[in-house]
Design an enzyme around this catalytic site. Structure first.
Site, PDB file in Angstrom:
ATOM      1  CG  ASP A 247      14.431  11.989  48.121  1.00 44.47           C
ATOM      2  OD1 ASP A 247      14.835  13.030  47.488  1.00 44.47           O
ATOM      3  OD2 ASP A 247      14.251  11.983  49.216  1.00 44.47           O
TER       4      ASP A 247
ATOM      5  CE  LYS B 135      14.826  17.621  55.979  1.00 48.57           C
ATOM      6  NZ  LYS B 135      13.671  16.670  56.080  1.00 48.57           N
TER       7      LYS B 135
ATOM      8  CG  ASP C 156      15.073  11.780  55.057  1.00 45.17           C
ATOM      9  OD1 ASP C 156      15.825  11.541  54.199  1.00 45.17           O
ATOM     10  OD2 ASP C 156      15.027  13.221  55.128  1.00 45.17           O
TER      11      ASP C 156
ATOM     12  CD  GLU D 193      22.486  12.585  50.366  1.00 39.78           C
ATOM     13  OE1 GLU D 193      21.308  12.366  50.400  1.00 39.78           O
ATOM     14  OE2 GLU D 193      23.547  11.962  50.739  1.00 39.78           O
TER      15      GLU D 193
ATOM     16  CB  SER E 265      16.781  11.609  58.745  1.00 42.93           C
ATOM     17  OG  SER E 265      15.561  11.855  58.151  1.00 42.93           O
TER      18      SER E 265
END
Ligand code: GLA
Length: 470
Positions: free
Chosen positions: A51, A230, A186, A48, A141
Site C-alpha cells: 500500500d 505496532k 487498514d 502485503e 488492525s
C-alpha cells in the site's frame, strides 16, 4: 459524495448488539444525545506491504470490531474509557495543545484521529466508552479500527457529514501521529469494507473495487500467539520497510535519470512507471539491477549513490514522521530484496483480482502461498512460528496460507474449502497449538479453547454509526 452508513441495532450480529446495549447502560441515562459506532478490523488476503508503495492490496473487513458509545457533556474535556481494564481511562483538555500519552498508550490512537479532525470539527466535550473483540497486537488492525471508531465518534458528536473515501485518506495520514509510517489499507478497509466481498484497494488516489469471494471456501485466521505490537521495538522493524522501499525508488530514479530522460517525480516504487520510460524492457531491468545491487547498502553508500549527505538522508528519508527516526540497520539497507517483494506482490494482487473475477479459489490459494514465501525470504517479516503455522495449515488442507498484516508475529490467514474447516481446525489445533508451540515456545500459553486462537470470518460491512432509536 457518499456518506458513512448507519446500521440499525437489529441488523448487527447478536453479540455486537448486546455489547452496544451494555455499553449504553454503562454510559448511564443522560439528557444529551448519545451515539454509537462500530469499526471492523481487517484480514488481508494478499498484497502485503504494497500500500505505501502505491500498489494495491486485497483485504476483507472482519466480523470483529471496535465499537464505542458516546454522550455529549458540554465543556472542553473529552474523557475516553475502555471496557478492557488493561486500558485505563484518558482525559483530553481541548483548551490545550494536544500532547501524546506515553509511547504505545491506547489513548494515542484516539489522539491521532482528534489531531487530524480537530481543525474541521471544533469538538466540544464528551465522554466515550470503547469496547472490542479484536485481539490486539495480532496483525488484524485493531489499532486502525480504534482510529476509525474514534474518528466516527468525533464526527458523530459534531454532527457533520463526511465522505468515507476522503476520511480513509485522512486517517491513513493521521495514524502517522503514533509514529508508524504505514500505508492506507487498514483505514480504507475498515471504512469501506463490503459484506460478503473482498476489496481490491488502489492508492494515490484511493479507490476500491468489491470482488465476490468464491462461494465454497472460508477464510480461517490462526493466531501464532506471538504478539506483534505496532508500537515498541516493532516500530523500528516495521518502519524500516517503507524506508528501504523509498530508498530503492530513489536509487532507481537516480540511475534512470543518468541513462535517459526520466523527468517524472518519483516518491514511491509505483511511480517508477515502466510505460513512461523510453527504453526497452530488458534495458530497464538492467538499470534497476545496477541501481539495486544484491549486497546490503550502508548509509554512506546510499548517500554517495544519491549525491546526498548522510545527515540529509537521516533527516528526511529516515524520519518519515515527526515522532520517528530509523537507526540505520546493523545488517545494512536491503533495497534489492525489498524491491523484489513489492513488485512481485503487486503482480500477485493483479493475478488474485483475476482469480476472484473467475471464482478460481485454487489460483488464489497458490498466490497466497507465493506471497508468504516472498514475505519470508525477501521482505523478512515472518517468524519461525508463522512459517510453521503456514506449513501446518497447508498440511491440514488449506488451498493457500500466509501471514497477514504487518508481520513479525500475529496471525496467519488460510483459504479453506468450506467442508474442510472442521477437520482443518482439529488438525492445526493438534499440530501447532498442542505440539509445536509447547515444544518450541512453552512461554506462549494458548489456553484450552481452540476458538480463542482460530476462527473463521466472513467479510463484514465497513464502519458506521449505529442508530439508537428503536
Ligand atoms: C500495517 C500497515 C498497513 C500495511 C500493512 C502491511 O497493517 O498499517 O498500511 O502496510 O501493515 O501490508
Amino acid at each position: 459524495m457518499s456518506v458513512v452508513p448507519h446500521f440499525s441495532l437489529e441488523s448487527l450480529p447478536p453479540h455486537s448488539a448486546t455489547r452496544v446495549k451494555a455499553l449504553l447502560q454503562r454510559l448511564g441515562a443522560t439528557p444529551n444525545p448519545q451515539i454509537a459506532v462500530r469499526a471492523p478490523g481487517r484480514v488481508n488476503l494478499i498484497g502485503e506491504h504494497t500500500d505505501y508503495n502505491g500498489y494495491p492490496v486485497m483485504p476483507i473487513a472482519m466480523e470483529r470490531e471496535i465499537r464505542a458509545v458516546a454522550s455529549a457533556t458540554g465543556g472542553h474535556t473529552i474523557e475516553i474509557s475502555n471496557s478492557d481494564p488493561r486500558f485505563s481511562p484518558r482525559r483530553i483538555d481541548l483548551t490545550r495543545p494536544l500532547t501524546s500519552f506515553a509511547a504505545g498508550d491506547w489513548g494515542n490512537y484516539f489522539l491521532a484521529a482528534l489531531n487530524e479532525l480537530e481543525p474541521d470539527l471544533e469538538p466540544r466535550g464528551f465522554t466515550a466508552i470503547f469496547d472490542g473483540d479484536l485481539p490486539e497486537a495480532a496483525g488484524l488492525s485493531s489499532s486502525s479500527a480504534l482510529v476509525v471508531a474514534s474518528a466516527l465518534v468525533l464526527i458523530g458528536m459534531s454532527g457533520v457529514a463526511i465522505d468515507p473515501l476522503h476520511l480513509a485518506e485522512r486517517l491513513a495520514r493521521a495514524e502517522h501521529f503514533v509514529g508508524t509510517a504505514g500505508g492506507g489499507m487498514d483505514q480504507a478497509i475498515s471504512l469501506m469494507g463490503k459484506a460478503g466481498r473482498a476489496l481490491r484497494i488502489d492508492f494515490f488516489p484511493l479507490r476500491t473495487r468489491a470482488l465476490a469471494l468464491p462461494p465454497d471456501v472460508r477464510v480461517v485466521i490462526c493466531h501464532s500467539c506471538v504478539r506483534a505490537p505496532k508500537s515498541e521495538a516493532a516500530m523500528q522493524e516495521y518502519n524500516r520497510r517503507p524506508i528501504e522501499c523509498r530508498l530503492a525508488a530513489a536509487l532507481i530514479a537516480a540511475e534512470l535519470r543518468r541513462r535517459c530522460a526520466f523527468p517524472a517525480a518519483v516518491e514511491r516504487l509505483a511511480d517508477v512507471d515502466r510505460s513512461r520510460i523510453p527504453l526497452p524492457a530488458a534495458e530497464i531491468d538492467r538499470i534497476i539491477d545496477s541501481a539495486l545491487t544484491p549486497a546490503a547498502q550502508t548509509l554512506a553508500q546510499l548517500a554517495q549513490k544519491l549525491g546526498r549527505s548522510e545527515a540529509s538522508l537521516l533527516e528526511t528519508e529516515l524520519s518519515p514522521s515527526p515522532r520517528f527516526r530509523l537507526q540505520p540497520p546493523a545488517d545494512g539497507f536491503q533495497v534489492q530484496r525489498r524491491y523484489r517483494h513489492v513488485v512481485g506482490e503487486a503482480e500477485r494482487v493483479e493475478k488474485a483480482t483475476r482469480a476472484l473475477e473467475s471464482g478460481d479459489a485454487a489460483a488464489l490459494g497458490r498466490l497466497m502461498d507465493a506471497s508468504h514465501a516472498s514475505c519470508r525470504d525477501d521482505y523478512g517479516i515472518s517468524t519461525p512460528e508463522l512459517d510453521e503455522l503456514v506449513a501446518l495449515g497447508r498440511e491440514a488442507g488449506s488451498l493457500g496460507s500466509r501471514l497477514t498484516g504487518a508481520g513479525f508475529g500475529g496471525c496467519t490467514v488460510h483459504l479453506v474449502p468450506a467442508e474442510q474447516v472442521k477437520v482443518f481446525k482439529e488438525r492445526v489445533w493438534r499440530s501447532y497449538y498442542r505440539t509445536y508451540l509447547p515444544g518450541r515456545r512453552p512461554d506462549l500459553a494458548t489456553g484450552d479453547d481452540p476458538d480463542k486462537v482460530m476462527f473463521e470470518t466472513g467479510a463484514a460491512a465497513g464502519a458506521g454509526f449505529i442508530d439508537l432509536i428503536e
